[in-house]
Scaffold this motif. Structure first.
Motif, short mmCIF file in Angstrom:
data_model
loop_
_atom_site.label_atom_id
_atom_site.label_comp_id
_atom_site.label_asym_id
_atom_site.label_seq_id
_atom_site.Cartn_x
_atom_site.Cartn_y
_atom_site.Cartn_z
N ASP A 47 -5.72 -3.84 2.87
CA ASP A 47 -5.12 -3.81 1.53
C ASP A 47 -4.10 -2.69 1.40
OD1 ASP A 47 -6.68 -5.92 0.84
OD2 ASP A 47 -8.07 -4.81 -0.43
N ASP A 48 -4.40 -1.53 2.03
CA ASP A 48 -3.47 -0.41 1.99
C ASP A 48 -2.18 -0.73 2.73
OD1 ASP A 48 -5.07 1.25 0.45
OD2 ASP A 48 -6.11 2.08 2.19
N PHE A 49 -2.32 -1.41 3.88
CA PHE A 49 -1.14 -1.82 4.64
C PHE A 49 -0.26 -2.76 3.81
CE2 PHE A 49 0.39 -5.43 7.39
CZ PHE A 49 1.57 -4.82 7.76
N LEU A 50 -0.89 -3.75 3.16
CA LEU A 50 -0.14 -4.68 2.32
C LEU A 50 0.50 -3.97 1.14
CD1 LEU A 50 -2.55 -7.78 2.27
CD2 LEU A 50 -0.43 -7.50 3.58
N TYR A 51 -0.20 -2.94 0.60
CA TYR A 51 0.37 -2.17 -0.52
C TYR A 51 1.64 -1.44 -0.08
CZ TYR A 51 1.00 1.50 -3.96
OH TYR A 51 1.55 2.34 -4.90
N PHE A 52 1.58 -0.78 1.10
CA PHE A 52 2.77 -0.09 1.62
C PHE A 52 3.93 -1.08 1.78
CE2 PHE A 52 0.07 3.48 3.25
CZ PHE A 52 0.80 4.51 2.69
N LYS A 53 3.63 -2.21 2.39
CA LYS A 53 4.67 -3.20 2.68
C LYS A 53 5.30 -3.72 1.38
CE LYS A 53 5.49 -7.44 5.28
NZ LYS A 53 4.88 -8.56 6.02
N LYS A 54 4.45 -4.06 0.41
CA LYS A 54 4.95 -4.61 -0.85
C LYS A 54 5.76 -3.57 -1.63
CE LYS A 54 3.34 -6.48 -5.27
NZ LYS A 54 2.21 -6.59 -6.18
N THR A 55 5.23 -2.32 -1.69
CA THR A 55 5.91 -1.27 -2.46
C THR A 55 7.27 -0.93 -1.86
OG1 THR A 55 3.76 -0.34 -3.04
CG2 THR A 55 5.67 1.06 -3.41
N LEU A 56 7.33 -0.79 -0.54
CA LEU A 56 8.59 -0.46 0.12
C LEU A 56 9.59 -1.60 0.00
CD1 LEU A 56 7.14 1.30 3.29
CD2 LEU A 56 8.38 2.40 1.43
N GLU A 57 9.08 -2.84 0.05
CA GLU A 57 9.96 -4.00 -0.08
C GLU A 57 10.55 -4.06 -1.48
OE1 GLU A 57 9.80 -8.55 1.59
OE2 GLU A 57 7.94 -7.61 0.97
N GLU A 58 9.71 -3.87 -2.49
CA GLU A 58 10.19 -3.92 -3.88
C GLU A 58 11.12 -2.75 -4.20
OE1 GLU A 58 6.63 -4.08 -6.19
OE2 GLU A 58 6.33 -6.23 -5.87
#
Length: 301
Positions: free
Chosen positions: A49-60
């Motif tokens: 979940d933390d990995f997906l959070y990093f990916k989503k936040t940096l993408e947005e």
């Protein structure tokens, strides 16, 4: 990082935290607002979940295109964890030699140390303090000391999370880390603790930002310290004076508008906001700031 905590190019700093604090959210926010050419994220023992959070936040936030990620999740083999800092820093070094300013974010160095401990026990090495290998300090230093400013080229800046088991700063991992790095940030109660946190290089740059930066920062922290004392008096049932009431109003505004990790504003805007908060709570002569700065920056009502 915010008005009170400065991360300087080529510096190495840890974020001391306990499990459950939003340190990954803080790293993601720093990655989005950092003035860096390349961001290298090294995740050790991350929940998926933390990995997906990093990916989503940096993408947005539009920072994913300049980000390199090396992720070891909690489900991956232990031996892979100890490779993450070395791979992250090797890539950072290559970019730095190509005249890029690189920010390396590592989370969490305690997971890295625990992986070293597990492998050392498997190899039947003689254990040191709390079962960690005897070369723990050297292993940590070899990674942190990769922070560098290449003359005529780029730089490597390292910001690494170190979780403290049981909130114990004398635990071998944070204890050894404190001897290597140039200060530390404490993450407590969802915010960077202003009194224990220290960046030893920030005085080198605070005077090069805006001329009111240092004076405003010192005044606001001093008043926040007085607010903490007033809170203690209030909890003990003491009568509140007019000055105490001003401090209580100031403390609430300060925590909400400036210390909350969700606040993501530029330094210029943070300085202006600081003046507005002071003006909303105090008279000019109550702040202890030089009159020349007050006459230039005090907001008109």
């Amino acid at each position: 990082i915010d008005m009170f905590n400065t991360l300087v190019v080529s510096q190495k700093l840890p974020i001391f935290s306990i499990s459950g604090e939003p340190y990954n959210q803080l790293l993601a926010r720093i990655a989005m607002q950092a003035e860096a050419d390349v961001i290298v994220l090294g995740g050790m023992g991350l929940k998926y979940d933390d990995f997906l959070y990093f990916k989503k936040t940096l993408e947005e936030g539009g920072a994913l295109s300049k980000t390199v990620m090396f992720i070891h999740t909690a489900a991956d083999p232990t031996v892979e964890c100890i490779k993450i800092p070395d791979m992250s820093l090797a890539v950072a070094e290559q970019f730095a030699l190509q005249n890029k300013d690189v920010l390396v974010l590592l989370t969490d160095m305690t997971s890295y140390a625990d992986s070293m401990k597990e492998i050392a026990i498997t190899q039947e090495q003689v254990p040191s303090n709390r079962g960690y290998p005897g070369d723990l300090y050297s292993q940590l230093a070899a990674r942190y000391e990769k922070a560098v400013d290449f003359k005529g080229n780029g730089s490597i800046t390292i910001l690494a999370v170190t979780t403290m088991p049981g909130d114990d700063v004398t635990h071998p991992v944070p204890d050894n880390t404190g001897y290597i790095t140039e200060g530390q940030y404490y993450l407590k109660g969802g915010r960077i603790e202003p009194f224990g946190s220290l960046s030893r290089l920030k005085q080198n740059v605070n005077g090069k930002t805006r001329k009111d930066h240092r004076a405003l920062m010192d005044a606001m922290i001093r008043l926040y310290s007085s607010y903490k004392d007033t809170l203690e008096k209030k909890s003990m049932g003491f009568m509140m004076s007019k000055w105490d009431e001003k401090l209580l109003k100031y403390g609430e505004l300060f925590e909400k508008e400036m210390m909350d990790l969700s606040v993501n504003i530029s330094l210029e805007n943070a300085l202006d906001l600081g003046w507005k908060i002071l003006a909303a709570c105090f008279d000019k002569d109550e702040t202890g700031i030089k009159s020349e700065l007050i006459s230039e920056y005090w907001p008109n009502k």
